[in-house]
Scaffold this active site. Sequence first.
Site, PDB file in Angstrom:
ATOM      1  CG  PHE A 143      -1.897   1.187   1.164  1.00  0.00           C
ATOM      2  CD1 PHE A 143      -3.052   1.101   0.407  1.00  0.00           C
ATOM      3  CD2 PHE A 143      -1.621   2.373   1.821  1.00  0.00           C
ATOM      4  CE1 PHE A 143      -3.931   2.179   0.313  1.00  0.00           C
ATOM      5  CE2 PHE A 143      -2.503   3.460   1.739  1.00  0.00           C
ATOM      6  CZ  PHE A 143      -3.655   3.358   0.979  1.00  0.00           C
ATOM      7  CG  ASP A 229       5.715   3.436   1.917  1.00  0.00           C
ATOM      8  OD1 ASP A 229       5.717   3.927   3.058  1.00  0.00           O
ATOM      9  OD2 ASP A 229       4.700   3.420   1.188  1.00  0.00           O
ATOM     10  CE  LYS A 258       0.059   5.073   7.825  1.00  0.00           C
ATOM     11  NZ  LYS A 258      -1.360   5.260   8.001  1.00  0.00           N
TER      12      LYS A 258
HETATM   13  C1  PLP Z   1       3.014   2.125   3.850  1.00  0.00           C
HETATM   14  C2  PLP Z   1       2.109   3.267   3.535  1.00  0.00           C
HETATM   15  N1  PLP Z   1       2.412   4.091   2.516  1.00  0.00           N
HETATM   16  C3  PLP Z   1       1.638   5.143   2.202  1.00  0.00           C
HETATM   17  C4  PLP Z   1       0.478   5.409   2.901  1.00  0.00           C
HETATM   18  C5  PLP Z   1      -0.384   6.580   2.524  1.00  0.00           C
HETATM   19  O1  PLP Z   1      -0.318   7.549   3.508  1.00  0.00           O
HETATM   20  P1  PLP Z   1      -1.429   8.722   3.563  1.00  0.00           P
HETATM   21  O2  PLP Z   1      -2.715   8.083   3.920  1.00  0.00           O
HETATM   22  O3  PLP Z   1      -0.904   9.660   4.616  1.00  0.00           O
HETATM   23  O4  PLP Z   1      -1.461   9.364   2.227  1.00  0.00           O
HETATM   24  C6  PLP Z   1       0.111   4.552   3.956  1.00  0.00           C
HETATM   25  C7  PLP Z   1      -1.147   4.776   4.695  1.00  0.00           C
HETATM   26  O5  PLP Z   1      -1.673   3.905   5.344  1.00  0.00           O
HETATM   27  C8  PLP Z   1       0.952   3.465   4.279  1.00  0.00           C
HETATM   28  O6  PLP Z   1       0.649   2.631   5.281  1.00  0.00           O
END
Ligand code: PLP
Length: 401
Positions: A143, A229, A258
């Site tokens: 994700f 990520d 986050k």
């Molecule tokens: C691993 C990862 N990358 C990217 C995101 C996207 O972040 P945002 O919701 O702040 O755009 C998330 C959100 O859960 C995530 O867990």
Amino acid sequence: MTLETSQTGTLMATYAPAPVTFVGGRGTILEDAAGKQYLDFLCGLAVTSLGHAHPAVAEAVERQSKRLVHVSNLFGNELAEPLGHAIDRLIGDGEPAGGKVFFANSGAEANECAIKLARRFFSRSAPAGTAPAFAVVSAHGSFHGRTLATLAATGQSEKHVGFEPLPAGFEHVGFGDVEALEEATSRAGTAAVLLEAIQGEGGVVPAPTGYLKAVRDLCDERGLLLIVDEIQTGLGRTGRWFAFQRAGIQPDIVTIAKALGNGFPIGACWARSEVAAAFHPGDHGSTFGGQPLACAAAAATLEAMEAIDAPQLAASAGSRLAAGLASIPAVAEVRGEGLLLGAVLAPGIDAKAVVAAALRAGLVVNAPVAGVIRLAPPLTVSETEIDQALVILGSVLEELS
Ligand SMILES: Cc1ncc(COP(=O)(O)O)c(C=O)c1O
């Protein structure tokens, strides 16, 4: 204008919220509109790592909001530079890593920046007359966000439905499958590999041992960029400042969000300086990214995290929580590291029903995929709170098994 809490129906239905409205919080505790208290073992999806209403973060936000909330990136910013240094030092596990940072407002924006930076890196260096590499290979189950590019990078095809055509240049391979990655990256046009060290939304699935090192070696061999990520795993949650550090590798680009502002929206894209140098003025930007108020929240968050040695707290609290979860008969397996844990339920147990029953009993958790309960409490969670959460989850699971 007075807002009537009885007025509903004005929000787009992108979520199906639980029948609870939280109005306050302190530490691990959330309080709903009726004054009922809950143990927050979700942290707004791995965001409030220092707990709710952390005094130092609240104080920094209050102080900065009275001094200067926002100024455009067209001007200097006394807070963004030191925050960039603080992030660079954590990426280097205490020593400056020598990279550079772009500030955004969310995880998706941090990843969007990483993808654009990878493309710009190759478009600057491609010999005249040749097509620059641009494709990003990521993993099934991953994700990376909800913007069109980060959605295309996200390896969950059900989330793509209805939004096609997605941007070109994204491919997915099995998470942990080195051979599949070798094959996908052998295609002309590949620029980067984008991975999570632990797939959080995918069900708290850690990369197999040795995988990240093999990917790093592959990227080095083929001249590809490795983007990690760390939006969910970063800033101490897994028992290291960043989950990639356990694998002993150094990514080319790292994305963070986050927990960075302990709830204040801020994201960051870090890159080693040779890669970051591909961005020139005008190549990328953000109105709000790195504004003084967000930087003040993030600086106070990182300072407080360092003062309490947040990774160490996550590691020791995580061992207690993992051991307690493993002793619940209806839990078949415990996955994850530190305080990003997934309790895999015995076959036949409905994880959504467990989440709803736990909420009614005063424990906030969620089910990122069928059959898995995710637990991500604040890194400051106490032993007593862990034991209370285990009692609630144990009795909910006993009832529903
Ligand atoms: C691993 C990862 N990358 C990217 C995101 C996207 O972040 P945002 O919701 O702040 O755009 C998330 C959100 O859960 C995530 O867990």
